[in-house]
Scaffold this motif. Structure first.
Motif, short mmCIF file in Angstrom:
data_model
loop_
_atom_site.label_atom_id
_atom_site.label_comp_id
_atom_site.label_asym_id
_atom_site.label_seq_id
_atom_site.Cartn_x
_atom_site.Cartn_y
_atom_site.Cartn_z
N ARG A 1 -5.26 49.83 11.59
CA ARG A 1 -6.44 50.10 12.43
C ARG A 1 -7.01 51.48 12.12
NH1 ARG A 1 -3.65 47.55 17.68
NH2 ARG A 1 -4.43 45.44 17.44
N LYS A 2 -6.13 52.44 11.90
CA LYS A 2 -6.57 53.79 11.57
C LYS A 2 -7.34 53.80 10.24
CE LYS A 2 -4.64 58.44 11.34
NZ LYS A 2 -3.43 59.25 11.41
N GLN A 3 -6.84 53.06 9.24
CA GLN A 3 -7.56 52.95 7.97
C GLN A 3 -8.93 52.32 8.18
OE1 GLN A 3 -5.06 50.70 5.29
NE2 GLN A 3 -4.16 52.57 4.44
N LEU A 4 -8.99 51.31 9.03
CA LEU A 4 -10.25 50.63 9.27
C LEU A 4 -11.24 51.48 10.05
CD1 LEU A 4 -8.79 47.09 9.81
CD2 LEU A 4 -10.35 47.78 7.96
N GLU A 5 -10.76 52.47 10.78
CA GLU A 5 -11.67 53.41 11.43
C GLU A 5 -12.41 54.23 10.38
OE1 GLU A 5 -9.44 55.83 14.15
OE2 GLU A 5 -8.98 54.14 15.46
N VAL A 6 -11.73 54.55 9.29
CA VAL A 6 -12.35 55.31 8.20
C VAL A 6 -13.31 54.43 7.41
CG1 VAL A 6 -11.89 56.57 6.05
CG2 VAL A 6 -10.38 56.88 8.04
N ASN A 7 -12.88 53.20 7.12
CA ASN A 7 -13.71 52.28 6.34
C ASN A 7 -13.58 50.88 6.93
OD1 ASN A 7 -15.09 50.71 4.54
ND2 ASN A 7 -13.78 51.15 2.78
N PRO A 8 -14.46 50.51 7.85
CA PRO A 8 -14.36 49.20 8.49
C PRO A 8 -14.60 48.03 7.54
CG PRO A 8 -16.09 50.55 9.51
CD PRO A 8 -15.52 51.34 8.38
N ARG A 9 -15.06 48.31 6.34
CA ARG A 9 -15.34 47.25 5.37
C ARG A 9 -14.24 47.12 4.31
NH1 ARG A 9 -19.73 44.71 5.61
NH2 ARG A 9 -19.87 44.31 3.38
N ASP A 10 -13.08 47.69 4.59
CA ASP A 10 -11.96 47.62 3.66
C ASP A 10 -11.26 46.27 3.83
OD1 ASP A 10 -9.57 47.83 2.24
OD2 ASP A 10 -9.22 49.92 2.85
N ALA A 11 -11.63 45.31 2.99
CA ALA A 11 -11.12 43.95 3.12
C ALA A 11 -9.61 43.88 2.93
CB ALA A 11 -11.82 43.03 2.12
N ARG A 12 -9.08 44.68 2.01
CA ARG A 12 -7.63 44.64 1.79
C ARG A 12 -6.86 45.16 3.00
NH1 ARG A 12 -5.82 46.46 -4.01
NH2 ARG A 12 -4.00 45.31 -3.30
#
Length: 188
Positions: A101-112
């Motif tokens: 979730r923390k990674q997705l806060e930085v880049n919500p379009r990170d499909a991996r």
């Protein structure tokens, strides 16, 4: 160290696990404080060889070097689950979920990252969330064999075998390496 790690990775990809191990170990001897990927790969090789105590130690070192990587936490969770320590597995999966979730806060379009999060949610028994996030990851990057493979894993873990097989066939047709994923299916 990098060269030895790549030699280990090449042998690992070919399914030569026993040959991969000494190369990973040499990479670690050369640069132990910078060898988080080598420790993680070594842990996976040990896991696949059934050397679970060694896998635990290697994964533990990988997490200690890079505590913010959700994949390493997920791998450690899988090891705990395989050895019957469900409480420890759940803790690692929850940490992997938090880090995803923390990674997705930085880049919500990170499909991996989204696909990995879906796998972790499925392992935590959160089927509806896992299916939703796997679908979102596929919508973001339908041409990634890794994302399609992880969607197959989510389908399998959430009781959708027909969808899992279709996604797995698609991932293989896209170039997903059959040998690597057959060997590491539990670590998806």
């Amino acid at each position: 160290a990098w060269g030895y790690e790549m030699l280990g990775t090449a042998h690992h990809a070919l399914g030569h696990l026993e040959q991969a191990v000494p190369f990973y170990e040499q990479a670690i001897r050369i640069a132990p404080d910078a060898a988080q990927a080598a420790f993680s790969n070594l842990g996976t090789a040990y896991y696949q060889l059934g050397r679970l105590d060694e896998a635990r130690a290697a994964y533990g070192r990988a997490v200690a070097i890079d505590p913010g990587d959700p994949l390493k936490r997920r791998n450690l969770g899988d090891l705990h689950r395989r050895t019957g320590d469900d409480a420890a597995a759940r803790r690692e999966y929850q940490e992997a979920l938090r880090l995803s979730r923390k990674q997705l806060e930085v880049n919500p379009r990170d499909a991996r990252a989204l696909a990995l999060m879906a796998v972790v949610e499925a392992k935590l028994g959160r089927g509806a969330e896992a299916q939703r996030h796997a679908a979102e990851a596929l919508a973001l990057n339908p041409s990634s064999s890794d994302v399609v493979y992880k969607a197959a894993v989510v389908h399998a873990l959430t009781g959708r075998p027909e969808e899992a097989l279709l996604a797995l066939e698609k991932a293989l047709a896209m170039g997903c390496d059959r040998a690597i994923h057959v060997q590491s299916a539990e670590l998806a």
